[in-house]
Motif scaffolding. Structure first.
Motif, PDB file in Angstrom:
ATOM      1  N   TRP A  21       0.832  -1.198   0.000  1.00  0.00           N
ATOM      2  CA  TRP A  21       0.000   0.000   0.000  1.00  0.00           C
ATOM      3  C   TRP A  21       0.871   1.254   0.000  1.00  0.00           C
ATOM      4  O   TRP A  21       0.621   2.184  -0.771  1.00  0.00           O
ATOM      5  N   SER A  24       2.690   1.663  -3.389  1.00  0.00           N
ATOM      6  CA  SER A  24       1.720   1.995  -4.437  1.00  0.00           C
ATOM      7  C   SER A  24       1.206   3.419  -4.295  1.00  0.00           C
ATOM      8  O   SER A  24       1.083   4.149  -5.290  1.00  0.00           O
ATOM      9  N   ARG A  25       0.888   3.837  -3.076  1.00  0.00           N
ATOM     10  CA  ARG A  25       0.403   5.214  -2.876  1.00  0.00           C
ATOM     11  C   ARG A  25       1.486   6.222  -3.247  1.00  0.00           C
ATOM     12  O   ARG A  25       1.207   7.251  -3.861  1.00  0.00           O
ATOM     13  N   THR A  26       2.730   5.930  -2.871  1.00  0.00           N
ATOM     14  CA  THR A  26       3.839   6.820  -3.210  1.00  0.00           C
ATOM     15  C   THR A  26       3.991   6.929  -4.719  1.00  0.00           C
ATOM     16  O   THR A  26       4.165   8.034  -5.259  1.00  0.00           O
ATOM     17  N   VAL A  28       1.685   6.318  -7.104  1.00  0.00           N
ATOM     18  CA  VAL A  28       0.532   6.988  -7.715  1.00  0.00           C
ATOM     19  C   VAL A  28       0.564   8.487  -7.412  1.00  0.00           C
ATOM     20  O   VAL A  28       0.276   9.316  -8.288  1.00  0.00           O
ATOM     21  N   ASN A  29       0.932   8.860  -6.202  1.00  0.00           N
ATOM     22  CA  ASN A  29       0.999  10.284  -5.854  1.00  0.00           C
ATOM     23  C   ASN A  29       2.098  11.017  -6.612  1.00  0.00           C
ATOM     24  O   ASN A  29       2.027  12.224  -6.797  1.00  0.00           O
ATOM     25  N   SER A  30       3.118  10.283  -7.054  1.00  0.00           N
ATOM     26  CA  SER A  30       4.191  10.930  -7.812  1.00  0.00           C
ATOM     27  C   SER A  30       3.912  10.921  -9.309  1.00  0.00           C
ATOM     28  O   SER A  30       4.755  11.333 -10.092  1.00  0.00           O
ATOM     29  N   GLY A  31       2.751  10.452  -9.721  1.00  0.00           N
ATOM     30  CA  GLY A  31       2.341  10.558 -11.120  1.00  0.00           C
ATOM     31  C   GLY A  31       2.373   9.268 -11.914  1.00  0.00           C
ATOM     32  O   GLY A  31       2.045   9.270 -13.096  1.00  0.00           O
ATOM     33  N   SER A  33       1.176   5.745 -13.415  1.00  0.00           N
ATOM     34  CA  SER A  33      -0.123   5.142 -13.723  1.00  0.00           C
ATOM     35  C   SER A  33      -0.130   3.703 -13.224  1.00  0.00           C
ATOM     36  O   SER A  33       0.774   2.933 -13.552  1.00  0.00           O
ATOM     37  N   ALA A 102      -4.646   0.717  -2.268  1.00  0.00           N
ATOM     38  CA  ALA A 102      -4.013   1.986  -2.630  1.00  0.00           C
ATOM     39  C   ALA A 102      -4.670   2.597  -3.857  1.00  0.00           C
ATOM     40  O   ALA A 102      -4.820   3.822  -3.950  1.00  0.00           O
ATOM     41  N   GLU A 106      -9.226   5.999  -5.322  1.00  0.00           N
ATOM     42  CA  GLU A 106      -9.811   6.756  -6.436  1.00  0.00           C
ATOM     43  C   GLU A 106     -10.838   5.889  -7.170  1.00  0.00           C
ATOM     44  O   GLU A 106     -10.792   5.742  -8.393  1.00  0.00           O
ATOM     45  N   ARG A 112      -9.054   3.273 -12.957  1.00  0.00           N
ATOM     46  CA  ARG A 112      -8.401   2.894 -11.687  1.00  0.00           C
ATOM     47  C   ARG A 112      -9.259   1.894 -10.909  1.00  0.00           C
ATOM     48  O   ARG A 112      -8.733   1.046 -10.209  1.00  0.00           O
TER      49      ARG A 112
END
Length: 156
Positions: A21, A24-26, A28-31, A33, A102, A106, A112
């Protein structure tokens, strides 16, 4: 051989879920896909669970006297394989479950949501492996009613 600890499997899955998690969150938050989990992961997980259950069933038949040609070494290897498969399934369940959670943040975004669903299905495949492995390991366990050295001398 020490039997599988269900608590250890749950803790391993939880640790893998948290790590997955976070990574994956890191990402996705950094752009980045998120990628969908291929269907082959699920197919291989179900196939592995089937092999483990089948091997466990042969040991069960051996222990009941219906398969005398099976060697004790193969039975021991089956028990070890079942334990390894259970750990693999726990890791898969945690990793894909964490990844799915994660991405599921969305949920309203259609693509997603599809990725999260594929990850949750893969996590369920890992759970199928764990259940099959636990069943096979149960069939391989010695009841304790048998003598340790039934067939002769003690092993070297």
């Amino acid at each position: 051989m020490e039997p599988l600890s269900r608590i250890r499997l749950v803790v391993l899955a939880a640790i893998m879920g948290v790590v997955s998690w976070g990574v994956s969150r890191t990402a996705v938050n950094s752009g980045a896909s998120p990628m969908s989990v291929p269907w082959t992961v699920i197919a291989i997980a179900v196939a592995l669970a089937g092999v483990v259950v089948w091997l466990g069933w042969t040991v069960r038949q051996y222990r009941r006297g219906k398969n005398p040609g099976l060697s004790g070494l193969r039975a021991a290897r089956t028990a070890v394989f079942a334990q390894a498969a259970a750990y693999t399934g726990a890791i898969m369940t945690g990793a894909f479950g964490g990844y799915g959670l994660a991405i599921a943040v969305e949920w309203s975004h259609g693509p997603r949501r599809d990725v999260a669903i594929s990850a949750f299905i893969a996590a369920a495949g890992g759970l199928v492996i764990v259940v099959g492995a636990l069943l096979a390991e149960h069939w391989c366990k010695d009841d304790g009613g048998n003598d340790e050295n039934q067939g002769g001398s003690a092993p070297a």
